[in-house]
Design a protein around this motif. Structure first.
Motif, short mmCIF file in Angstrom:
data_model
loop_
_atom_site.label_atom_id
_atom_site.label_comp_id
_atom_site.label_asym_id
_atom_site.label_seq_id
_atom_site.Cartn_x
_atom_site.Cartn_y
_atom_site.Cartn_z
N LEU A 157 10.03 -5.63 12.60
CA LEU A 157 11.02 -6.00 13.61
C LEU A 157 10.31 -6.67 14.78
CD1 LEU A 157 13.14 -2.74 13.50
CD2 LEU A 157 13.49 -4.84 12.23
N ALA A 158 10.36 -7.98 14.83
CA ALA A 158 9.63 -8.74 15.83
C ALA A 158 10.10 -8.40 17.24
CB ALA A 158 9.80 -10.24 15.58
N GLY A 159 9.16 -8.11 18.12
CA GLY A 159 9.47 -7.86 19.51
C GLY A 159 10.10 -6.52 19.80
N GLU A 160 10.26 -5.66 18.79
CA GLU A 160 10.90 -4.36 19.00
C GLU A 160 9.84 -3.28 19.15
OE1 GLU A 160 13.97 -3.44 19.44
OE2 GLU A 160 14.87 -5.41 19.19
N GLU A 161 9.68 -2.79 20.37
CA GLU A 161 8.73 -1.71 20.61
C GLU A 161 9.37 -0.38 20.23
OE1 GLU A 161 7.34 -1.79 24.58
OE2 GLU A 161 6.49 -3.81 24.42
N GLN A 162 8.57 0.48 19.63
CA GLN A 162 9.01 1.82 19.24
C GLN A 162 10.17 1.79 18.25
OE1 GLN A 162 9.51 3.57 23.30
NE2 GLN A 162 7.85 4.90 22.69
N VAL A 163 10.31 0.69 17.51
CA VAL A 163 11.31 0.60 16.46
C VAL A 163 10.66 0.09 15.20
CG1 VAL A 163 13.50 -0.42 15.74
CG2 VAL A 163 13.13 0.09 18.15
N ALA A 164 10.88 0.77 14.10
CA ALA A 164 10.37 0.35 12.80
C ALA A 164 11.46 0.59 11.77
CB ALA A 164 9.10 1.13 12.44
N GLY A 165 11.25 0.10 10.56
CA GLY A 165 12.30 0.26 9.57
C GLY A 165 11.80 0.21 8.15
N SER A 166 12.73 0.53 7.24
CA SER A 166 12.43 0.53 5.82
C SER A 166 13.67 0.15 5.03
CB SER A 166 11.93 1.92 5.38
OG SER A 166 11.77 1.98 3.98
N LEU A 167 13.48 -0.76 4.06
CA LEU A 167 14.52 -1.06 3.09
C LEU A 167 14.28 -0.16 1.89
CD1 LEU A 167 16.83 -2.82 1.91
CD2 LEU A 167 15.06 -4.44 1.15
N ASN A 168 15.25 0.70 1.59
CA ASN A 168 15.06 1.75 0.59
C ASN A 168 15.85 1.45 -0.68
OD1 ASN A 168 13.82 3.05 2.87
ND2 ASN A 168 15.84 3.80 3.46
N VAL A 169 15.19 1.56 -1.81
CA VAL A 169 15.84 1.31 -3.10
C VAL A 169 15.65 2.56 -3.96
CG1 VAL A 169 16.06 -0.22 -5.07
CG2 VAL A 169 15.19 -1.12 -2.89
N TYR A 170 16.76 3.19 -4.35
CA TYR A 170 16.73 4.40 -5.18
C TYR A 170 17.22 4.04 -6.59
CZ TYR A 170 16.48 6.88 -0.69
OH TYR A 170 16.11 7.34 0.56
N ALA A 171 16.31 4.08 -7.56
CA ALA A 171 16.66 3.67 -8.93
C ALA A 171 16.97 4.90 -9.79
CB ALA A 171 15.51 2.89 -9.55
N ARG A 172 17.94 4.74 -10.66
CA ARG A 172 18.30 5.84 -11.56
C ARG A 172 17.47 5.83 -12.84
NH1 ARG A 172 23.19 4.25 -9.02
NH2 ARG A 172 24.40 5.99 -8.17
N ARG A 173 16.49 4.94 -12.92
CA ARG A 173 15.63 4.86 -14.09
C ARG A 173 14.18 4.91 -13.66
NH1 ARG A 173 16.71 -0.22 -15.84
NH2 ARG A 173 14.64 -1.06 -15.40
N ALA A 174 13.37 5.64 -14.40
CA ALA A 174 11.94 5.72 -14.10
C ALA A 174 11.27 4.39 -14.41
CB ALA A 174 11.29 6.85 -14.90
N ASP A 175 10.20 4.10 -13.69
CA ASP A 175 9.41 2.87 -13.90
C ASP A 175 10.30 1.63 -13.90
OD1 ASP A 175 7.01 4.40 -14.20
OD2 ASP A 175 7.62 4.87 -16.26
N ALA A 176 11.25 1.62 -12.98
CA ALA A 176 12.21 0.52 -12.93
C ALA A 176 11.61 -0.75 -12.32
CB ALA A 176 13.43 0.94 -12.12
N PHE A 177 10.60 -0.61 -11.50
CA PHE A 177 10.12 -1.75 -10.72
C PHE A 177 8.85 -2.34 -11.34
CE2 PHE A 177 11.91 1.46 -7.76
CZ PHE A 177 13.13 0.83 -7.54
N ASP A 178 8.83 -3.66 -11.40
CA ASP A 178 7.64 -4.37 -11.85
C ASP A 178 7.29 -5.40 -10.78
OD1 ASP A 178 9.58 -6.32 -12.08
OD2 ASP A 178 9.58 -6.33 -14.28
N GLU A 179 6.32 -6.24 -11.08
CA GLU A 179 5.86 -7.20 -10.08
C GLU A 179 7.00 -8.11 -9.61
OE1 GLU A 179 2.48 -10.71 -9.56
OE2 GLU A 179 2.46 -9.40 -11.31
N ALA A 180 7.84 -8.54 -10.53
CA ALA A 180 8.93 -9.43 -10.17
C ALA A 180 9.95 -8.75 -9.26
CB ALA A 180 9.62 -9.96 -11.42
N SER A 181 10.33 -7.52 -9.59
CA SER A 181 11.33 -6.83 -8.77
C SER A 181 10.76 -6.44 -7.41
CB SER A 181 11.87 -5.60 -9.50
OG SER A 181 10.83 -4.71 -9.85
N ARG A 182 9.47 -6.10 -7.37
CA ARG A 182 8.85 -5.84 -6.07
C ARG A 182 8.86 -7.10 -5.21
NH1 ARG A 182 5.60 -2.37 -9.23
NH2 ARG A 182 4.15 -4.05 -9.75
N ALA A 183 8.65 -8.26 -5.85
CA ALA A 183 8.67 -9.52 -5.11
C ALA A 183 10.07 -9.79 -4.56
CB ALA A 183 8.22 -10.66 -6.01
#
Length: 259
Positions: free
Chosen positions: A128-154
């Motif tokens: 978050l540019a210019g935001e002091e004391q503020v941070a964040g996270s985009l959270n992805v909860y998958a219903r399948r194990a090992d769901a993420f690969d290089e392409a999905s992380r990208a």
């Protein structure tokens, strides 16, 4: 048939282009952020749910989510004081859990997530540019194990900057709204204090400084705000008496010009 990584990436690019073409008149910042979460749910693998966490002065809150599952799993971390999404927001690093049943970094949280049908997790930091004391996270909860690969992380890391801009704008708006509210409160406080001072000046021939000193003396003796003392005087016509050892100094302030 399951979509390929190329299809997901193309969908993400097309959806982002579509969002960029929409004006703020038809899409508020909160709506834009919700659209980002919905887009994440649609283009990421593993039949996921998504949310955005903001960490404001180290206090976490979920600003948007795609449903009660994502919100509940966010709040489970907040109650524990730790977890992958909080770790990402605090340290600005991507966290991935391939299989919540075997990951050992947050075992208690991992068991909780698994019990709710989530087997994979990806948390991408939001800068978050210019935001002091503020941070964040985009959270992805998958219903399948090992769901993420290089392409999905990208794909997820490509979505994160858009979410960060929206989240930062929402936070900036809230700060501006808070500042405006505080200014309004300050103006209202000043107005009632000036009214109270006027009453003391008229009744006791005080100067403006002496009137404020009288209000402040009662305020300190009672450990309440000057505004509250002023409101009482305006409503009742009476200055509340001073408590304890300060009584003499307040009486002197009130009657100084009468003697």
């Amino acid at each position: 048939m399951a979509r390929s990584d190329e299809q997901r990436s193309r969908e993400a690019a097309e959806a982002l282009e579509h969002l960029g073409q929409r004006s703020l008149a038809e899409l508020s910042m909160e709506s834009l952020l919700q659209s980002m979460a919905d887009l994440t749910k649609r283009v990421m693998p593993g039949d996921p749910e998504a949310s955005v966490t903001l960490l404001i002065r180290n206090e976490p809150r979920t600003v948007v989510d795609t449903g009660p599952l994502a919100l509940g799993l966010d709040e489970a971390q907040y109650r524990r004081g730790d977890g992958p999404c909080l770790h990402t927001a605090r340290h600005g690093v991507l966290v991935e859990i391939g299989d919540t049943r075997v990951d050992s970094r947050w075992p208690d949280y991992g068991r909780h997530v698994t019990a709710h049908g989530v087997l994979g997790l990806l948390a991408v930091p939001l800068v978050l540019a210019g935001e002091e004391q503020v941070a964040g996270s985009l959270n992805v909860y998958a219903r399948r194990a090992d769901a993420f690969d290089e392409a999905s992380r990208a794909v997820a890391t490509g979505l994160a900057p858009y979410a960060a801009v929206a989240a930062g704008t929402v936070q900036a708006y809230r700060k501006a709204r808070e500042a405006a509210d505080n200014l309004q409160i300050a103006l209202e406080s000043r107005a009632v204090i000036e009214q109270a001072k006027g009453i003391l000046i008229e009744r006791h021939g005080m100067t403006a400084d002496q009137a404020f000193e009288a209000l402040a003396t009662v305020s300190m003796s009672r450990n309440v705000k000057v505004r509250e003392i002023a409101e009482t005087l305006v409503l009742t016509g009476e200055l509340p008496p001073v408590r304890s050892r300060s009584r003499r100094s307040a009486d002197q302030a009130v009657h100084q010009r009468d003697t």
